[in-house]
Design a protein around this motif. Structure first.
Motif, short mmCIF file in Angstrom:
data_model
loop_
_atom_site.label_atom_id
_atom_site.label_comp_id
_atom_site.label_asym_id
_atom_site.label_seq_id
_atom_site.Cartn_x
_atom_site.Cartn_y
_atom_site.Cartn_z
N ALA A 95 1.89 -4.68 -9.62
CA ALA A 95 2.91 -4.47 -8.59
C ALA A 95 4.26 -5.03 -9.00
CB ALA A 95 2.46 -5.11 -7.28
N ARG A 144 -1.91 -5.95 -3.66
CA ARG A 144 -1.19 -7.17 -4.03
C ARG A 144 -1.20 -8.19 -2.90
NH1 ARG A 144 1.33 -3.38 -1.78
NH2 ARG A 144 3.20 -3.59 -0.51
N GLU A 152 8.14 -5.66 -4.93
CA GLU A 152 7.15 -4.93 -5.71
C GLU A 152 7.71 -3.57 -6.14
OE1 GLU A 152 7.64 -4.74 -2.35
OE2 GLU A 152 5.58 -4.76 -1.60
#
Length: 271
Positions: A95, A144, A152
């Motif tokens: 991410a 994530r 991200e």
């Protein structure tokens, strides 16, 4: 057609300024300068900490369209967690902006510490977690940790295959069992040339090969003689002739040999 990717591990080294890099070259322009002379660079800052999406995009835009970045997986996964309970850590890594490299994303290399022996259940379980496509990496990245929210990068421009390479540093990995497990999961085993410090496992387990050259006679410090460069040129040619891409990165950066050795190897292959 198979292709050789010859490069360096990292590019921001003060000792290279005024040597490989011309005096007066801005540090911000060093990647572009290296990318004009080499085929690839191994990003190793990602080993030490998660990078920001803006950094990944800046690196992508600094290189020509046919340039490729290899990426070193985070030590948090390999050295701190030691491959255990790492699904969230892998999600955070993917991410962080890796996918912003788009079609310039090459292999991701996972280096384990020298005191981590081969444990089939542990290693096989880790390899099974690795995404095999950029779409799979994006799906993993969506899991994530919440602290990643707002910084991200979860976009892909196309669904492409992902390549992984594994660099173990414990001699117990030099076995048919590990090679078989890596081949079953389409993971290349890194050939580590380290002046005898770590095992140099030269086993083909995937449709590409990956070598990290840490120093011919002295770890991180010594350069490669013309004869040694010839040896690695022949190694690359052998794999190219067999239809495999070959990735070679010089990590002997302590005395500034790495970029010069990489340019020398690339010149041999182009002759």
């Amino acid at each position: 057609m198979s292709r050789a990717f010859i490069g360096i591990s990292g590019w921001r080294y003060a000792g290279w300024r005024g040597d490989f890099y011309p005096r007066g070259l801005r540090p911000a322009d060093e990647l572009a300068y290296a990318a004009e002379r080499l085929d690839s660079v191994e990003i190793n800052g990602s080993f030490y900490s998660l990078q920001r999406p803006t950094s990944w995009m800046r690196w992508r835009d600094a290189a020509a369209d046919d340039f490729v970045f290899a990426v070193k997986g985070p030590r948090f996964v390999t050295h701190m967690k030691r491959l255990r309970d790492v699904e969230e850590a892998l999600a955070n890594f993917f991410a962080s902006g890796v996918l912003a490299l788009a079609d310039k994303l090459g292999p991701i290399v996972w280096q384990t510490p020298a005191d981590l022996p081969y444990d089939p259940d542990l290693v096989d379980g880790f390899l099974d977690l690795l995404p095999r496509t950029t779409a799979g990496a994006r799906d993993l990245a969506r899991r994530r940790h919440e602290r990643m929210h707002g910084r991200e990068y979860l976009e892909i421009d196309a669904d492409r295959p992902l390549r992984h390479a594994f660099e173990p540093r414990h001699p117990s990995f030099d076995s048919v069992e590990f090679a078989t497990a890596a081949a079953a999961r389409e993971v290349a085993i890194v050939v580590a040339d380290s002046a005898g410090t770590w095992p140099a496992i030269d086993r083909v387990t995937e449709g590409f090969v990956y070598a990290r050259l840490h120093g011919d006679t002295e770890l991180y410090a010594s350069g490669y003689t013309p004869e040694a460069v010839d040896h690695w040129a022949e190694w690359v040619r052998t794999h190219l002739d067999a239809g495999r891409d070959a990735y070679v990165y010089f990590d002997n950066d302590a005395r500034g040999h790495a970029p010069h050795d990489a340019v020398a190897l690339r010149s041999r292959l182009q002759a």
